[in-house]
Scaffold this active site. Structure first.
Site, PDB file in Angstrom:
ATOM      1  N   LYS A 100      -6.623   5.869   6.617  1.00  0.00           N
ATOM      2  CA  LYS A 100      -6.880   7.088   7.395  1.00  0.00           C
ATOM      3  C   LYS A 100      -8.112   6.922   8.045  1.00  0.00           C
ATOM      4  O   LYS A 100      -8.330   7.187   9.209  1.00  0.00           O
ATOM      5  CB  LYS A 100      -7.020   8.250   6.585  1.00  0.00           C
ATOM      6  CG  LYS A 100      -5.992   8.930   5.936  1.00  0.00           C
ATOM      7  CD  LYS A 100      -6.325  10.175   4.989  1.00  0.00           C
ATOM      8  CE  LYS A 100      -4.538  10.845   4.695  1.00  0.00           C
ATOM      9  NZ  LYS A 100      -4.888  11.781   3.748  1.00  0.00           N
TER      10      LYS A 100
ATOM     11  N   GLY B 116       2.059  -1.910   1.493  1.00  0.00           N
ATOM     12  CA  GLY B 116       1.206  -1.577   2.612  1.00  0.00           C
ATOM     13  C   GLY B 116       2.064  -1.650   3.987  1.00  0.00           C
ATOM     14  O   GLY B 116       3.294  -1.726   3.811  1.00  0.00           O
ATOM     15  N   PRO B 117       1.392  -1.263   5.052  1.00  0.00           N
ATOM     16  CA  PRO B 117       2.529  -0.967   6.333  1.00  0.00           C
ATOM     17  C   PRO B 117       3.007  -2.308   6.831  1.00  0.00           C
ATOM     18  O   PRO B 117       2.425  -3.420   6.276  1.00  0.00           O
ATOM     19  CB  PRO B 117       1.396  -0.551   7.274  1.00  0.00           C
ATOM     20  CG  PRO B 117       0.192  -0.977   6.623  1.00  0.00           C
ATOM     21  CD  PRO B 117       0.215  -0.850   5.284  1.00  0.00           C
ATOM     22  N   PRO B 118       4.014  -2.414   7.475  1.00  0.00           N
ATOM     23  CA  PRO B 118       4.629  -3.533   8.075  1.00  0.00           C
ATOM     24  C   PRO B 118       3.622  -4.365   9.007  1.00  0.00           C
ATOM     25  O   PRO B 118       2.906  -3.867   9.558  1.00  0.00           O
ATOM     26  CB  PRO B 118       5.763  -2.851   8.797  1.00  0.00           C
ATOM     27  CG  PRO B 118       6.034  -1.704   8.655  1.00  0.00           C
ATOM     28  CD  PRO B 118       4.619  -1.194   8.093  1.00  0.00           C
ATOM     29  N   GLY B 119       3.667  -5.657   8.780  1.00  0.00           N
ATOM     30  CA  GLY B 119       2.744  -6.514   9.783  1.00  0.00           C
ATOM     31  C   GLY B 119       1.383  -6.751   9.107  1.00  0.00           C
ATOM     32  O   GLY B 119       0.727  -7.512   9.808  1.00  0.00           O
TER      33      GLY B 119
ATOM     34  N   SER C  39      -2.650  17.212   2.582  1.00  0.00           N
ATOM     35  CA  SER C  39      -3.914  16.678   2.827  1.00  0.00           C
ATOM     36  C   SER C  39      -4.356  17.509   4.306  1.00  0.00           C
ATOM     37  O   SER C  39      -5.759  17.051   4.528  1.00  0.00           O
ATOM     38  CB  SER C  39      -3.935  15.370   2.879  1.00  0.00           C
ATOM     39  OG  SER C  39      -3.051  14.638   3.822  1.00  0.00           O
TER      40      SER C  39
ATOM     41  N   GLY D 209       1.084  -8.821   6.187  1.00  0.00           N
ATOM     42  CA  GLY D 209       1.114 -10.216   5.794  1.00  0.00           C
ATOM     43  C   GLY D 209       1.373  -9.918   4.075  1.00  0.00           C
ATOM     44  O   GLY D 209       0.854 -10.920   3.313  1.00  0.00           O
ATOM     45  N   LYS D 210       2.125  -9.094   3.928  1.00  0.00           N
ATOM     46  CA  LYS D 210       2.583  -9.045   2.288  1.00  0.00           C
ATOM     47  C   LYS D 210       3.583 -10.216   2.100  1.00  0.00           C
ATOM     48  O   LYS D 210       3.040 -10.790   1.082  1.00  0.00           O
ATOM     49  CB  LYS D 210       3.251  -7.703   2.016  1.00  0.00           C
ATOM     50  CG  LYS D 210       2.382  -6.339   2.327  1.00  0.00           C
ATOM     51  CD  LYS D 210       3.317  -5.174   1.971  1.00  0.00           C
ATOM     52  CE  LYS D 210       4.571  -5.007   2.875  1.00  0.00           C
ATOM     53  NZ  LYS D 210       4.188  -4.841   4.339  1.00  0.00           N
TER      54      LYS D 210
END
Length: 1061
Positions: free
Chosen positions: A977, A552-555, A934, A557-558
């Site tokens: 998206k 997932g994107p940064p920030g 896309s 909570g991974k």
């Protein structure tokens, strides 16, 4: 000009051949004394007038008679046998007196040979020498009476020096460059050098090894001179070249050799004019006129006369005594200074430095490593009292440097001696204890300790066998052996791995839900997947064999989710990052043959956690590197494969280690850079970005309270209102994660803390003395005694200057209340970063909103199309593409362009827009690379909107790959998206029908306010974006513009028509 630093050797001499002179010569006959030993350094000849011997007076009379002939012929005088220019006389370096006469062993032997024929004569140094060749020097000036070796690389200057030596006129002027970086052998402008220099004699010159055109020249300065006029070097066309000048010099020498002259050393002088016919405006100096054939620097100089002084004055004697005292102190600290001072003392004929204070000042400046400006100032000062004072200042700085060096040296020596003493005492104490039986052998005790530790571990059979072998080897090794420490460290690691030790796991579903809800808001699909994972572990009794990967994107909570899983399962937690890792040894360890070898990070994790079943989080697995030490991603294949990691082999341990009970969790921002074999071994769990309401809840529950406590406002009445947080989310922090939102909230509370202290008054309400504890006050008082700019750490007092608890928090008064709302938020975080929800409030024809996926989450991607030229019947079609598009996206533009032309020809055959239009298609934010298929339907929609001259609804966003037949294909990242579409203010989203399952899985809070429209063919998209389209108007849109103008008839056609009539 390169200056070669040379040690002070005041006995270096060179005999200078005599030239006919018009001044009073000085005899070179030394006072009679007993013969010296061969290894004895000859005493210097003092620089003062020597009485003329009878022979010398006769020779002088003859020289005066010949002076007129010499002035006319300008012939080089014949040199004495001891200085014939064969590198044994004036071109050889050696040992001699202050006057520079006699050099090297060859010079000494030549002098003795000449003494059998006649008395040795000392050449006089001309007192007046109005014009000399100037040699610039760098780094430091020269002082009278002290030698300096320099390197000359200019071939013209070296040729001129050699010619001067042949003619017996080895006199130059040495002047210091103002720019220390200058390295030239000529002076181009008087502003380049200081005007005060020295009149120096070339005592010897010899070639530089490896440089054929360079010379090392030894200069002996005699007196101070000052430049009155600079005669710049001649240009290439103004005079002969170096080779021509050398040929002319050789011819002159041959002519002189053919002219019989009386032998003897004669030195040229300018005390009287040699010709009365010379012009007073352009004086011609006959002796140095031969240098005008060389492109070198000539200067007219004046002698500088020292001011009269009283050497017996109290101030003079006091400063002289102080210099001598400083010399003594420096000599005690610096052995090199001691040798130089001893040599200087031997050269003083008077034996008393008070008799020649000027010489003492020059010596102090010559041997000091002071600043160039200060040394030049000493050289330019002609007042002896001032010169002594300035030399004393330079010498004092030298003394300070010597004292500092001595202090550092003593400190290092004392530390070494202390450690050496401690080592010997410890060895003696060990021997005494062994003799008394107080302490047993350390090796036996170590072996017993290893056996005790191994007995508490459930080592596998192979590991137990290796342990016994290594322990037996350790028992037979001497402690001094090099392999002893290697074996001991290996056994230490072998007994620190928790063989058979596991922590009790907690597979409670309710406990896991509670922990996950406490640590994270939202992410319901991720939480459900984790609960499924835990439920399987509850039924099986173990969760081994699973490797999770959060993407997932940064920030979002991974990493924190991995920590929450460890807390929910009651497992030990260990995290390490492999971002940028290029060394396989970090994973697999080093082999024991290397010095300082260590196991890999996995074995280190087991040692730290002391359990066989920890949770190990491998962070940034998508950013792993690859270097010459191997490929770490390939090493992870064995580690993260459930079928192989039950016998993981570390290079250092060299025994199989069971990692099947370890729960591995990896994190990544994208899967594109993860190697396919490694990605195949992991179970992916996608984490999308947060929407506005999720960010609001996270800020209220987690971020704001943590930031408030971190800013020291935990119990203060400082509040951040809900509308202020909403403003931060919408106008400042639109990224997918909440990391930037956390920074902005912390900034708000930090600004509040600063405003509170400023408004209430720091000294009245928050005094510094009130914040210090008693121990802190004592430490501050002790450290305040050191008032130096840079405090040195004193090992004796540092314990008094430090404390474990120096400060205590200061509470905010209860009457203080601060509220941060939407209205005053700008005062804390500045003006908004985003001023509108989307790029276009009203889209013109040719602009469509697409959606893109990035590693930072989703983003709105606009596609713009414009008509480049005026549309008419003679225009030509074309397509221009910009916006930092990569190869896949460039193909999508061509597909969209072809499909748009096909659609227009099929639905609106009379619309010939694409037949004549030159179109420019652009994607904004050109600094960001864009790729992927896309955006196909977005590009086609943009082109058709331009062709139909129809504006699109600005609240419609679309995504989907387009084929040339109009089929809309599946895309990825629909969740991200959709979040981006909602953030951009879209109310409708068009996506491929194959992504319908992804749309149905989206949480309702993300889909709230957005209607989804699946499309199977582009016809579905066309009906949504162009509703109520006027067919007739679309057909006739460009008919007038494309109508061909009436063709003018030619003259021949008109004649035909007339004849028909």
């Amino acid at each position: 000009m390169e200056v070669n630093p040379a040690p002070y050797t005041p006995n270096l001499r060179s005999r200078s051949p005599q030239l006919p002179t018009l001044c009073r010569p000085l005899t070179t006959s030394p006072p009679r004394r007993k013969d010296r030993r061969p290894d004895e350094v000859p005493e210097p000849i003092p620089q003062k007038d020597v009485e003329l011997s009878e022979d010398t007076a006769k020779e002088q009379a003859q020289i005066e008679k010949q002076s007129e002939d010499v002035a006319e012929a300008r012939k080089a005088p014949e040199t004495s046998p001891s200085s014939t220019g064969d590198a044994k006389g004036n071109t050889a370096s050696g040992t001699g007196g202050e006057s520079g006469a006699g050099s090297g062993d060859g010079g000494r032997r030549g002098g003795r040979k000449a003494s059998n024929e006649k008395a040795i004569q000392k050449p006089s140094i001309p007192e007046i020498y109005p014009q000399v060749m100037a040699i610039p020097i760098a780094k430091r000036p020269l002082f009278p009476g002290f030698y300096k070796a320099i390197t000359v690389r200019d071939p013209n200057v070296t040729a001129a020096i050699q010619e001067m030596l042949k003619r017996g006129q080895p006199y130059v002027g040495a002047f210091l460059f103002k720019d220390e970086a200058s390295d030239k052998d000529i002076i181009e402008s008087m502003s380049d050098v200081h005007d005060v220099g020295v009149f120096a004699q070339i005592t010897s010159a010899f070639p530089v090894t490896g440089e054929s055109e360079s010379l090392t020249v030894v200069l002996y300065p005699h007196r101070r001179i000052k430049i009155s006029k600079l005669i710049p070097p001649k240009t290439a066309n103004a005079g002969p070249s170096v080779i021509e000048a050398e040929k002319r010099a050789d011819e002159g020498v041959k002519d002189q050799q053919g002219t019989p002259e009386k032998g003897g050393d004669v030195v040229a002088s300018f005390e009287e004019s040699s010709s009365s016919s010379q012009s007073p405006e352009q004086p011609s100096y006959e002796i140095t006129s031969f240098l005008q054939d060389y492109p070198v620097s000539l200067v007219n100089v004046d002698n500088m006369v020292e001011e009269k002084h009283d050497k017996n004055s109290p101030v003079m004697r006091a400063v002289t005594s102080e210099i001598v005292s400083v010399f003594r102190e420096v000599a005690n600290l610096n052995h090199l200074f001691r040798d130089q001072i001893s040599t200087f003392t031997l050269t003083q004929s008077t034996g008393n430095v008070h008799e020649d204070p000027a010489k003492l000042a020059d010596f102090a400046a010559a041997v000091s490593a002071g600043e160039v400006r200060e040394l030049q100032d000493v050289l330019e000062t002609m007042n002896i009292e001032e010169r002594l004072s300035k030399a004393l200042m330079v010498l004092k700085k030298e003394l300070m440097n010597a004292q500092l060096q001595s202090k550092i040296s003593k400190d290092v020596e004392s530390k070494i001696q202390k450690r050496q003493r401690e080592y010997w005492l410890m060895e003696q104490m060990k021997g005494i204890r062994r003799e008394l039986g107080i302490e047993s052998d350390g090796k036996e005790k170590m072996v017993e300790k290893f056996r005790e530790k191994a007995s508490k571990l459930a080592m596998p059979e192979t590991v137990k066998k290796t342990f016994d072998e290594e322990l037996s080897k350790l028992a037979h090794l001497e402690p001094a052996a090099s392999e002893f420490n290697v074996t001991r460290n290996y056994l230490d690691w072998l007994t620190q791995i928790p063989w058979g030790q596991q922590s009790a796991e907690n597979f409670g579903i309710k406990n896991a839900m509670t922990v996950l809800d406490e640590d994270h808001h939202g992410l319901q699909d991720v939480k459900d997947r984790i609960l499924e994972f835990i439920a399987v572990g509850k039924l099986r009794g173990t969760v081994e064999g699973k490797i999770l990967c959060f993407v997932g994107p940064p920030g979002v909570g991974k990493t924190s989710i991995g920590k929450s899983i460890a807390r929910a399962l009651n497992r030990q937690y260990y995290r390490f990052s492999v971002g940028g890792l290029t060394d396989v040894a970090e994973i697999k360890g080093h082999r024991r043959t290397y010095v300082g070898a260590l196991p890999g990070r996995i074995i280190q994790a087991l040692k730290k956690c002391q359990t066989e079943n920890p949770l190990i989080l491998i962070d940034e697995v998508d950013k792993i590197g690859r270097g010459h030490q191997g490929d770490p991603s390939s090493a992870l294949l064995e580690l993260l494969d459930p079928e192989q990691n039950n016998s993981f082999l570390d290079h250092y341990m060299d025994v199989p280690v069971d990692l099947s009970k370890v729960l591995f969790v990896c994190t990544a921002n994208m899967t594109d850079t993860i190697p396919r074999p490694l990605l195949d071994r992991m179970e992916l769990i996608q984490l999308s970005g947060y929407v506005a309401d999720e960010k609001m809840a996270i800020a209220e529950r987690f971020l704001a309270p943590a930031a408030k406590e971190l800013s020291g406002l935990k119990d203060a009445a400082v509040s951040l209102t809900k509308d202020a947080i909403e403003e931060l989310i919408n106008k400042y922090c639109r990224e997918s994660g909440v990391r930037n939102l956390k920074k902005q909230i912390e900034k708000v509370y930090r600004k509040s803390a600063l405003n509170i202290i400023r408004d209430l008054g720091e000294e009245e309400v928050f005094p510094e003395a009130k914040a210090l504890t008693d121990s802190g006050k004592a430490a501050a008082e002790q450290s305040g005694r050191d008032t130096s700019d840079v405090k040195d750490t004193n090992s004796e007092t540092i314990s008094d200057e430090t404390t474990t608890n120096p400060r205590k928090p200061l509470p905010v008064p209860s009457g203080v209340s601060v509220s941060i709302s939407r209205d005053n938020l700008k005062d804390y975080v500045g003006p908004p970063v985003f001023t509108s929800d989307r790029l276009y409030e009203t889209t013109p024809p040719g602009v469509a909103m697409g959606l893109a996926w990035t590693s930072m989450g989703g983003a709105a991607l606009y596609v713009e199309s414009i008509l480049e030229n005026v549309l008419n019947s003679s225009s030509r079609p074309g397509l221009e593409r910009t916006g930092n598009l990569k190869s896949v996206m460039k193909e999508s533009t061509l597909i969209a362009y072809s499909f748009a032309k096909s659609t227009l020809a099929r639905l609106f055959p009379d619309n010939k827009f694409f037949d004549k239009a030159k179109v420019h298609l652009h994607c904004p934010e050109g600094a960001v690379q864009k790729d992927g298929p896309s955006a196909g339907i977005t590009m086609a929609t943009s082109l058709l909107s331009l062709a139909l001259d129809r504006e699109l609804d600005p609240t419609i966003a679309m995504t989907g790959e387009l084929t040339v037949t109009g089929k809309v294909l599946r895309i990825g990242g629909l969740r991200e998206k959709t979040v981006a579409a909602r953030r951009a203010g879209a109310t409708k989203i068009i996506f491929p029908v194959d992504n319908m399952s992804d749309w149905l899985e989206l949480p309702e809070n993300i889909k709230e306010g957005i209607s989804g429209h699946p499309a199977n063919w582009y016809a579905d998209v066309f009906d949504l974006v162009f509703p109520d389209l006027d067919q007739q108007r679309a057909n006739d849109m460009w008919e007038e513009a494309l109508k061909a103008p009436p063709r003018e008839k030619s003259k021949g056609e008109n004649d035909v028509e007339d004849s028909d009539q």
